[in-house]
Scaffold this motif. Structure first.
Motif, PDB file in Angstrom:
ATOM      1  N   ILE A  11      -9.463  -5.619  -3.318  1.00  0.00           N
ATOM      2  CA  ILE A  11      -8.592  -4.422  -2.806  1.00  0.00           C
ATOM      3  C   ILE A  11      -9.426  -3.038  -3.117  1.00  0.00           C
ATOM      4  N   ASP A  12      -9.762  -2.155  -2.211  1.00  0.00           N
ATOM      5  CA  ASP A  12     -10.400  -1.268  -2.427  1.00  0.00           C
ATOM      6  C   ASP A  12      -9.668  -0.063  -2.709  1.00  0.00           C
ATOM      7  N   THR A  13     -10.206   1.403  -3.029  1.00  0.00           N
ATOM      8  CA  THR A  13      -9.301   2.142  -3.311  1.00  0.00           C
ATOM      9  C   THR A  13      -8.335   2.897  -2.462  1.00  0.00           C
ATOM     10  N   ALA A  14      -8.815   3.044  -0.998  1.00  0.00           N
ATOM     11  CA  ALA A  14      -8.285   3.311  -0.066  1.00  0.00           C
ATOM     12  C   ALA A  14      -6.889   2.454   0.148  1.00  0.00           C
ATOM     13  N   ALA A  15      -7.083   1.050   0.269  1.00  0.00           N
ATOM     14  CA  ALA A  15      -5.980   0.150   0.389  1.00  0.00           C
ATOM     15  C   ALA A  15      -5.059   0.402  -0.945  1.00  0.00           C
ATOM     16  N   ALA A  16      -5.681   0.469  -2.165  1.00  0.00           N
ATOM     17  CA  ALA A  16      -4.660   0.606  -3.256  1.00  0.00           C
ATOM     18  C   ALA A  16      -3.717   1.816  -3.178  1.00  0.00           C
ATOM     19  N   ALA A  17      -4.356   3.053  -2.545  1.00  0.00           N
ATOM     20  CA  ALA A  17      -3.616   4.143  -2.385  1.00  0.00           C
ATOM     21  C   ALA A  17      -2.482   4.124  -1.210  1.00  0.00           C
ATOM     22  N   ARG A  18      -2.737   3.221  -0.194  1.00  0.00           N
ATOM     23  CA  ARG A  18      -1.636   2.958   0.647  1.00  0.00           C
ATOM     24  C   ARG A  18      -0.756   1.817   0.014  1.00  0.00           C
ATOM     25  N   LEU A  19      -0.919   1.172  -0.665  1.00  0.00           N
ATOM     26  CA  LEU A  19       0.029   0.418  -1.558  1.00  0.00           C
ATOM     27  C   LEU A  19       0.783   1.193  -2.416  1.00  0.00           C
ATOM     28  N   ARG A  20       0.120   2.216  -3.047  1.00  0.00           N
ATOM     29  CA  ARG A  20       1.172   2.844  -3.850  1.00  0.00           C
ATOM     30  C   ARG A  20       2.097   3.816  -2.982  1.00  0.00           C
ATOM     31  N   ASP A  21       1.437   4.240  -1.965  1.00  0.00           N
ATOM     32  CA  ASP A  21       2.330   5.193  -1.206  1.00  0.00           C
ATOM     33  C   ASP A  21       3.421   4.534  -0.527  1.00  0.00           C
ATOM     34  N   ALA A  22       3.340   3.116  -0.020  1.00  0.00           N
ATOM     35  CA  ALA A  22       4.176   2.260   0.449  1.00  0.00           C
ATOM     36  C   ALA A  22       5.244   1.979  -0.486  1.00  0.00           C
ATOM     37  N   ALA A  23       4.778   1.627  -1.701  1.00  0.00           N
ATOM     38  CA  ALA A  23       5.653   1.478  -2.813  1.00  0.00           C
ATOM     39  C   ALA A  23       6.479   2.576  -3.203  1.00  0.00           C
ATOM     40  N   LEU A  24       5.865   3.859  -3.308  1.00  0.00           N
ATOM     41  CA  LEU A  24       6.782   4.957  -3.669  1.00  0.00           C
ATOM     42  C   LEU A  24       7.818   5.103  -2.391  1.00  0.00           C
ATOM     43  N   ASP A  25       7.368   5.122  -1.089  1.00  0.00           N
ATOM     44  CA  ASP A  25       8.316   5.323  -0.170  1.00  0.00           C
ATOM     45  C   ASP A  25       9.369   4.167  -0.135  1.00  0.00           C
ATOM     46  N   ALA A  26       9.049   3.196  -0.414  1.00  0.00           N
ATOM     47  CA  ALA A  26      10.183   2.042  -0.348  1.00  0.00           C
ATOM     48  C   ALA A  26      11.119   2.362  -1.358  1.00  0.00           C
ATOM     49  N   LEU A  27      10.493   2.658  -2.392  1.00  0.00           N
ATOM     50  CA  LEU A  27      11.600   2.962  -3.630  1.00  0.00           C
ATOM     51  C   LEU A  27      12.506   4.245  -3.206  1.00  0.00           C
ATOM     52  N   HIS A  28      11.875   5.193  -2.628  1.00  0.00           N
ATOM     53  CA  HIS A  28      12.787   6.115  -2.367  1.00  0.00           C
ATOM     54  C   HIS A  28      13.752   5.710  -1.167  1.00  0.00           C
TER      55      HIS A  28
END
Ligand SMILES: *Cc1c(COP(=O)(O)O)cnc(C)c1O
Length: 456
Positions: free
Chosen positions: A421-438
């Motif tokens: 996993i690269d930084t760009a994909a990890a950032a997308r993962l983080r944002d997807a998780a934050l949005d899903a949490l919301h």
């Protein structure tokens, strides 16, 4: 943001799947509202569905995939072996990939005798049987009981269930299962108020010692998932505990089985989690990532001392356990290619990746509803405070709609991505998780506590 999957006509693949395929770890009735997603391709950390949507495989396809999907070197190794011979039975015959794999595992683990099967549960079965049979051959047949850790998971075949302490998986089969003893693990989340880590470790080790004082005479082995109990919701324990477990098992004459099916193969930053504690088990179980997620294979590695106890003119003193596909050449070739990739430089890169992504995931660590943020190597977990009913299922659906494959265990959210996993994909993962949490937590007007059982 990607649109959620459309309703399915009755003859599409998802509908045919629920008609014909009895899916694992699934209450099938749930597919009435959430049909299984058809995947048609994989590329690195991405899976591609039938509509062409890219989905980030943030859980490494149930913890098996290490170097991404469609990995050229592993594919080439399997293809090359396929041109030679696809399968060789291992009773009376042998082949180069299984010999080379066993030698290389010996060199990297110090355990010189490798017995193969095709999945993790079978590795557990082999370790338990081999340990009890060892004691029988050693003239102590009464040493045939086992000890597991509270919350331990070692597979779901009947023997493996005897050491799996997850009631949801075990309760329905209780009459079939010969229960083992369980001892508490020093999960820092459950340390009594005011007790520091060393004292908590000492307390749990003392509980184990008390059990051994009374029961070592009838105990063959203790089985543990070193450092992280994944399936029960990512319960961590400190390396110091593992070191004490090793010392106690040695002192009381009980085998130590390290089930590294999930945490082995570089996941914690070292090849084996046991290395964090400088511990050598008597039995080591590997599977899942062993073939990089390509083919089913498991192995139990053990010591000369165990091996010698079976070495005899008497056939019945031998370990006669077998599986049809034991040591399959294609699977062994995939494992050899995986070990080639998982060299010291890659392990160092994994440690660097873990630290780098941990910084990237700071908004999750700081999230007001996430507790007990924890990481080891490339495993992250957080517990959702006051998770609403059915959090896991709703979060998984929201994450999928945002292009991330995530399956919280109960109210525990976790990431276990492939090492590529690269930084760009990890950032997308983080944002997807934050949005899903919301989406899930924001929508929960009054939060009723999670009542749904936890499925990995
Ligand atoms: C997944 C797992 C198993 C079982 O492996 P299967 O291949 O699913 O049978 C056993 N132990 C641990 C720690 C696991 O994570």
């Amino acid at each position: 943001m990607q649109p959620p999957p459309k309703p399915h006509p009755a003859d599409d693949l998802a509908s045919r799947s629920v008609q014909a395929v009895w899916h694992p770890c699934t209450q099938m009735k749930r597919h009435e509202t959430a049909p299984p997603l058809e995947i048609v391709r994989g590329e690195g950390v991405w899976l591609v569905d039938a509509q062409g949507r890219r989905i980030l495989d943030a859980i490494s396809s149930w913890w098996v995939n290490l170097f991404g999907h469609n990995q050229p070197a592993i594919k080439a190794a399997i293809a090359a072996q396929m041109d030679r011979v696809e399968h060789v039975m291992l009773a009376g015959l042998t082949h180069a990939p299984v010999v080379e794999l066993s030698e290389r595992l010996r060199a990297r683990t110090g355990l010189g005798h490798a017995h193969y099967a095709s999945d993790g549960s079978s590795a557990t079965e082999i370790a338990l049987k081999m340990s009890a049979h060892y004691w029988r051959n050693a003239g102590q047949p009464q040493k045939n009981r086992f000890i597991g850790l509270a919350g331990g998971y070692h597979g779901e075949t009947v023997g493996a269930l005897s050491v799996t302490d997850i009631p949801l998986f075990r309760a329905s089969y209780a009459p079939l299962v010969r229960l083992s003893a369980t001892v508490p693990a020093p999960d820092p989340r459950f340390a009594p108020a005011g007790m520091d880590e060393a004292a908590w470790v000492a307390h749990c080790a003392a509980e184990l010692e008390r059990h051994l004082q009374d029961h070592a005479d009838h105990t063959a082995a203790l089985i543990v998932e070193p450092l992280v109990q994944c399936a029960s919701g990512f319960a961590f324990h400190p390396p110091a505990y593992l070191a004490q477990v090793r010392a106690l098992c040695t002192r009381y004459g009980v085998h130590l089985v390290a089930d590294e099916i999930a945490v082995g193969m570089g996941r914690t930053g070292t090849l084996l989690a046991c290395e964090h504690a400088g511990v050598q088990p008597d039995f080591l179980c590997l599977s899942k990532g062993l073939t990089g997620g390509y083919l089913p294979l498991s192995v139990v590695l053990t010591t000369d001392a165990v091996y010698q106890a079976f070495y005899d003119d008497d056939v019945a003193r031998g370990f006669l356990h077998s599986h049809s596909y034991t040591g399959n050449p294609l699977a062994c070739s995939a494992a050899l290619a995986t070990l080639d990739l998982l060299d010291d430089a890659q392990l160092a890169a994994n440690r660097e990746l873990g630290a780098r992504l941990d910084a990237l995931f700071a908004p999750l660590h700081a999230h007001p509803r996430l507790r007990h943020g924890r990481r080891l190597g490339t495993i992250w977990a957080w517990d959702v405070a006051d998770a609403p009913a059915d959090f896991s299922r709703r979060f998984a659906a929201e994450a999928l709609a945002r292009g991330a494959l995530l399956r919280p265990i109960g109210s525990t959210l976790y990431f276990m991505p492939p090492y590529v996993i690269d930084t760009a994909a990890a950032a997308r993962l983080r944002d997807a998780a934050l949005d899903a949490l919301h989406a899930v937590l924001g929508a929960a007007a009054s939060s009723t506590p999670a009542t749904q059982p936890a499925l990995p």
